[in-house]
Motif scaffolding. Structure first.
Motif, PDB file in Angstrom:
ATOM      1  N   ASP A   1       3.225  10.194  11.285  1.00 58.11           N
ATOM      2  CA  ASP A   1       3.215  11.267  12.288  1.00 58.11           C
ATOM      3  C   ASP A   1       1.819  11.850  12.479  1.00 58.11           C
ATOM      4  OD1 ASP A   1       5.966  11.054  12.777  1.00 58.11           O
ATOM      5  OD2 ASP A   1       6.435  12.341  11.065  1.00 58.11           O
ATOM      6  N   GLY A   2       0.834  10.963  12.503  1.00 60.37           N
ATOM      7  CA  GLY A   2      -0.542  11.385  12.723  1.00 60.37           C
ATOM      8  C   GLY A   2      -1.273  11.811  11.469  1.00 60.37           C
ATOM      9  N   GLY A   3      -0.625  11.753  10.323  1.00 65.93           N
ATOM     10  CA  GLY A   3      -1.264  12.158   9.074  1.00 65.93           C
ATOM     11  C   GLY A   3      -2.228  11.107   8.553  1.00 65.93           C
ATOM     12  N   GLU A   4      -2.868  11.435   7.454  1.00 59.24           N
ATOM     13  CA  GLU A   4      -3.835  10.540   6.829  1.00 59.24           C
ATOM     14  C   GLU A   4      -3.480  10.350   5.367  1.00 59.24           C
ATOM     15  OE1 GLU A   4      -7.820  11.840   7.327  1.00 59.24           O
ATOM     16  OE2 GLU A   4      -7.860  11.419   9.481  1.00 59.24           O
ATOM     17  N   LEU A   5      -4.054   9.307   4.786  1.00 60.83           N
ATOM     18  CA  LEU A   5      -3.938   9.075   3.354  1.00 60.83           C
ATOM     19  C   LEU A   5      -5.208   9.547   2.675  1.00 60.83           C
ATOM     20  CD1 LEU A   5      -2.414   5.471   3.375  1.00 60.83           C
ATOM     21  CD2 LEU A   5      -1.203   7.641   3.145  1.00 60.83           C
ATOM     22  N   ARG A   6      -5.062  10.176   1.531  1.00 67.79           N
ATOM     23  CA  ARG A   6      -6.248  10.644   0.801  1.00 67.79           C
ATOM     24  C   ARG A   6      -7.150   9.482   0.412  1.00 67.79           C
ATOM     25  NH1 ARG A   6      -3.412  14.138  -3.784  1.00 67.79           N
ATOM     26  NH2 ARG A   6      -1.989  12.358  -3.600  1.00 67.79           N
ATOM     27  N   ALA A   7      -6.543   8.332   0.125  1.00 65.27           N
ATOM     28  CA  ALA A   7      -7.338   7.185  -0.308  1.00 65.27           C
ATOM     29  C   ALA A   7      -8.280   6.688   0.777  1.00 65.27           C
ATOM     30  CB  ALA A   7      -6.414   6.061  -0.756  1.00 65.27           C
ATOM     31  N   TRP A   8      -7.981   6.962   2.052  1.00 58.35           N
ATOM     32  CA  TRP A   8      -8.876   6.512   3.115  1.00 58.35           C
ATOM     33  C   TRP A   8     -10.265   7.101   2.959  1.00 58.35           C
ATOM     34  CZ3 TRP A   8      -4.932   7.212   7.690  1.00 58.35           C
ATOM     35  CH2 TRP A   8      -4.100   6.079   7.741  1.00 58.35           C
ATOM     36  N   ARG A   9     -10.331   8.346   2.540  1.00 52.08           N
ATOM     37  CA  ARG A   9     -11.649   8.957   2.352  1.00 52.08           C
ATOM     38  C   ARG A   9     -12.391   8.312   1.193  1.00 52.08           C
ATOM     39  NH1 ARG A   9      -8.347  13.453   3.546  1.00 52.08           N
ATOM     40  NH2 ARG A   9      -8.106  13.965   1.333  1.00 52.08           N
ATOM     41  N   MET A  10     -11.649   7.968   0.135  1.00 54.67           N
ATOM     42  CA  MET A  10     -12.289   7.349  -1.031  1.00 54.67           C
ATOM     43  C   MET A  10     -12.727   5.919  -0.747  1.00 54.67           C
ATOM     44  SD  MET A  10     -10.038   8.750  -4.253  1.00 54.67           S
ATOM     45  CE  MET A  10      -8.514   7.947  -3.725  1.00 54.67           C
TER      46      MET A  10
ATOM     47  N   ARG B   1     -16.392 -11.173  10.337  1.00 51.75           N
ATOM     48  CA  ARG B   1     -16.710  -9.814   9.897  1.00 51.75           C
ATOM     49  C   ARG B   1     -16.366  -8.761  10.950  1.00 51.75           C
ATOM     50  NH1 ARG B   1     -20.133  -7.931   5.827  1.00 51.75           N
ATOM     51  NH2 ARG B   1     -20.634 -10.091   5.311  1.00 51.75           N
ATOM     52  N   ALA B   2     -16.733  -9.004  12.198  1.00 48.52           N
ATOM     53  CA  ALA B   2     -16.455  -8.019  13.255  1.00 48.52           C
ATOM     54  C   ALA B   2     -14.957  -7.870  13.486  1.00 48.52           C
ATOM     55  CB  ALA B   2     -17.157  -8.433  14.553  1.00 48.52           C
ATOM     56  N   ASP B   3     -14.223  -8.969  13.412  1.00 47.61           N
ATOM     57  CA  ASP B   3     -12.777  -8.895  13.582  1.00 47.61           C
ATOM     58  C   ASP B   3     -12.125  -8.145  12.420  1.00 47.61           C
ATOM     59  OD1 ASP B   3     -12.812 -10.243  15.963  1.00 47.61           O
ATOM     60  OD2 ASP B   3     -12.274 -12.190  15.121  1.00 47.61           O
ATOM     61  N   LEU B   4     -12.648  -8.312  11.224  1.00 47.66           N
ATOM     62  CA  LEU B   4     -12.100  -7.614  10.067  1.00 47.66           C
ATOM     63  C   LEU B   4     -12.267  -6.105  10.213  1.00 47.66           C
ATOM     64  CD1 LEU B   4     -10.723  -8.122   7.360  1.00 47.66           C
ATOM     65  CD2 LEU B   4     -12.975  -8.275   6.303  1.00 47.66           C
ATOM     66  N   ALA B   5     -13.404  -5.689  10.765  1.00 52.29           N
ATOM     67  CA  ALA B   5     -13.620  -4.258  11.003  1.00 52.29           C
ATOM     68  C   ALA B   5     -12.630  -3.723  12.026  1.00 52.29           C
ATOM     69  CB  ALA B   5     -15.059  -4.019  11.469  1.00 52.29           C
ATOM     70  N   ALA B   6     -12.352  -4.505  13.080  1.00 53.01           N
ATOM     71  CA  ALA B   6     -11.391  -4.072  14.094  1.00 53.01           C
ATOM     72  C   ALA B   6      -9.985  -3.990  13.517  1.00 53.01           C
ATOM     73  CB  ALA B   6     -11.423  -5.040  15.281  1.00 53.01           C
ATOM     74  N   LEU B   7      -9.636  -4.926  12.650  1.00 51.55           N
ATOM     75  CA  LEU B   7      -8.309  -4.890  12.022  1.00 51.55           C
ATOM     76  C   LEU B   7      -8.158  -3.672  11.123  1.00 51.55           C
ATOM     77  CD1 LEU B   7      -7.724  -8.649  11.123  1.00 51.55           C
ATOM     78  CD2 LEU B   7      -6.599  -7.304  12.918  1.00 51.55           C
ATOM     79  N   ARG B   8      -9.224  -3.259  10.485  1.00 48.23           N
ATOM     80  CA  ARG B   8      -9.166  -2.043   9.663  1.00 48.23           C
ATOM     81  C   ARG B   8      -8.839  -0.834  10.533  1.00 48.23           C
ATOM     82  NH1 ARG B   8     -13.472   1.629   8.209  1.00 48.23           N
ATOM     83  NH2 ARG B   8     -13.008   2.759   6.297  1.00 48.23           N
ATOM     84  N   ARG B   9      -9.511  -0.710  11.671  1.00 47.98           N
ATOM     85  CA  ARG B   9      -9.235   0.413  12.572  1.00 47.98           C
ATOM     86  C   ARG B   9      -7.803   0.342  13.104  1.00 47.98           C
ATOM     87  NH1 ARG B   9     -14.519  -1.057  14.164  1.00 47.98           N
ATOM     88  NH2 ARG B   9     -13.704  -2.238  15.953  1.00 47.98           N
ATOM     89  N   LEU B  10      -7.372  -0.880  13.435  1.00 45.26           N
ATOM     90  CA  LEU B  10      -6.023  -1.052  13.965  1.00 45.26           C
ATOM     91  C   LEU B  10      -4.968  -0.648  12.942  1.00 45.26           C
ATOM     92  CD1 LEU B  10      -3.924  -2.133  15.976  1.00 45.26           C
ATOM     93  CD2 LEU B  10      -4.282  -4.410  14.969  1.00 45.26           C
ATOM     94  N   MET B  11      -5.085  -1.139  11.725  1.00 42.56           N
ATOM     95  CA  MET B  11      -4.064  -0.859  10.722  1.00 42.56           C
ATOM     96  C   MET B  11      -4.036   0.619  10.365  1.00 42.56           C
ATOM     97  SD  MET B  11      -2.656  -3.727  10.556  1.00 42.56           S
ATOM     98  CE  MET B  11      -1.449  -3.270   9.322  1.00 42.56           C
ATOM     99  N   ARG B  12      -5.185   1.252  10.313  1.00 44.12           N
ATOM    100  CA  ARG B  12      -5.188   2.686  10.015  1.00 44.12           C
ATOM    101  C   ARG B  12      -4.495   3.474  11.125  1.00 44.12           C
ATOM    102  NH1 ARG B  12     -10.383   4.886   6.610  1.00 44.12           N
ATOM    103  NH2 ARG B  12     -10.213   3.382   4.907  1.00 44.12           N
ATOM    104  N   ALA B  13      -4.728   3.085  12.365  1.00 41.67           N
ATOM    105  CA  ALA B  13      -4.085   3.790  13.472  1.00 41.67           C
ATOM    106  C   ALA B  13      -2.571   3.600  13.428  1.00 41.67           C
ATOM    107  CB  ALA B  13      -4.646   3.287  14.803  1.00 41.67           C
ATOM    108  N   LEU B  14      -2.109   2.386  13.135  1.00 43.46           N
ATOM    109  CA  LEU B  14      -0.676   2.136  13.086  1.00 43.46           C
ATOM    110  C   LEU B  14      -0.020   2.858  11.917  1.00 43.46           C
ATOM    111  CD1 LEU B  14      -0.616  -1.682  13.948  1.00 43.46           C
ATOM    112  CD2 LEU B  14      -0.110   0.250  15.459  1.00 43.46           C
ATOM    113  N   ILE B  15      -0.678   2.854  10.775  1.00 43.53           N
ATOM    114  CA  ILE B  15      -0.129   3.564   9.609  1.00 43.53           C
ATOM    115  C   ILE B  15      -0.092   5.061   9.885  1.00 43.53           C
ATOM    116  CG2 ILE B  15      -0.598   4.171   7.202  1.00 43.53           C
ATOM    117  CD1 ILE B  15      -1.706   1.268   6.921  1.00 43.53           C
TER     118      ILE B  15
END
Length: 244
Positions: free
Chosen positions: A220-229, A201-215
């Protein structure tokens, strides 16, 4: 150019002029394509409107060159994915991710297959967070941005499961130090993603943060609207014990 009977999914549709729709589609052999569905918003149209929506396997035809072609044929190629609640949000996230990261007319048949399989996994009720991490990993690889997950980026030293690493965009993992920038992640999390084994579980949370940062870096530093949802969908999956 004329294309017929092309396996596809609609990623997004919006109104175009008075009676038409502009469709962004993921196709098997032509990648992402922009199509104009002319006249489909009229009261009387031969085009079945029920097919002009995401999550339905289609066979499409179009004609024309350039950034926008004209839709000439649309047929169902199977039953749509009937998703609701968080499962639907996950599917819409896939659509936005593909729409934002893939260039038009860049064919990736393996990406199309992965997209279909990911929708099927969501529909089967497989762990949502892990399903999304797997697709993000594979999407980046298809686009030429494969992650380094089993060796340090600088010297190629093997990743140690119980060691902390700093993952930096375009460099890969390096041993964690307080002065390093990047995302902190355990070696066990990187190896789980490499080996396609659901992490703890803890590793899965870290992978979520990692993948969002890479995406975000590829946006170019932008975000996806779906992340908020998807805020509530983050880390509720089962621990790694007994999973493969």
């Amino acid at each position: 150019m004329r294309v017929e009977q092309q396996p596809a999914f609609i990623l997004h549709a919006r109104a175009y002029r008075e009676t038409s729709l502009l469709l962004e589609c993921l196709t098997r052999d032509h990648g992402r394509v922009g199509l104009v569905a002319r006249g489909v918003r009229r009261e009387r149209t031969r085009t079945p409107r029920a097919l002009l929506q995401p999550l339905t396997p289609l066979q499409l035809g179009w004609s024309g060159r350039g950034e926008l072609a004209t839709l000439t044929q649309i047929d169902a190629a199977g039953s749509g994915f009937d998703l609701h609640g968080e499962a639907l949000l996950c599917a819409l996230y896939l659509n936005e991710l593909v729409l934002r990261l893939t260039p038009r007319q860049d064919a990736h048949p393996a990406l199309f297959a992965d997209y279909m399989e990911t929708l099927a996994r969501i529909a089967r009720g497989e762990p949502q967070a892990w399903t999304l991490r797997r697709f993000e990993r594979d999407l980046l690889a298809h686009l030429g941005y494969a992650l380094v997950l089993d060796a340090e980026g600088d010297d190629g030293a093997p990743i140690v499961p119980d060691q902390d690493y700093c993952y930096r965009h375009e460099h890969g993992p390096a041993p964690w130090r307080d002065t390093r920038d990047g995302i902190r992640v355990r070696g066990s999390a990187l190896l789980a993603l490499k080996q396609d084994k659901i992490p703890a579980r803890a590793d899965l949370a870290a992978l979520r943060r990692l993948m969002r940062a890479l995406i975000a870096a590829h946006l170019d530093g932008g975000e996806l609207r779906a992340w908020r949802m998807l805020g509530a969908v983050a880390v509720r999956d089962q621990d790694a014990s007994g999973e493969s």
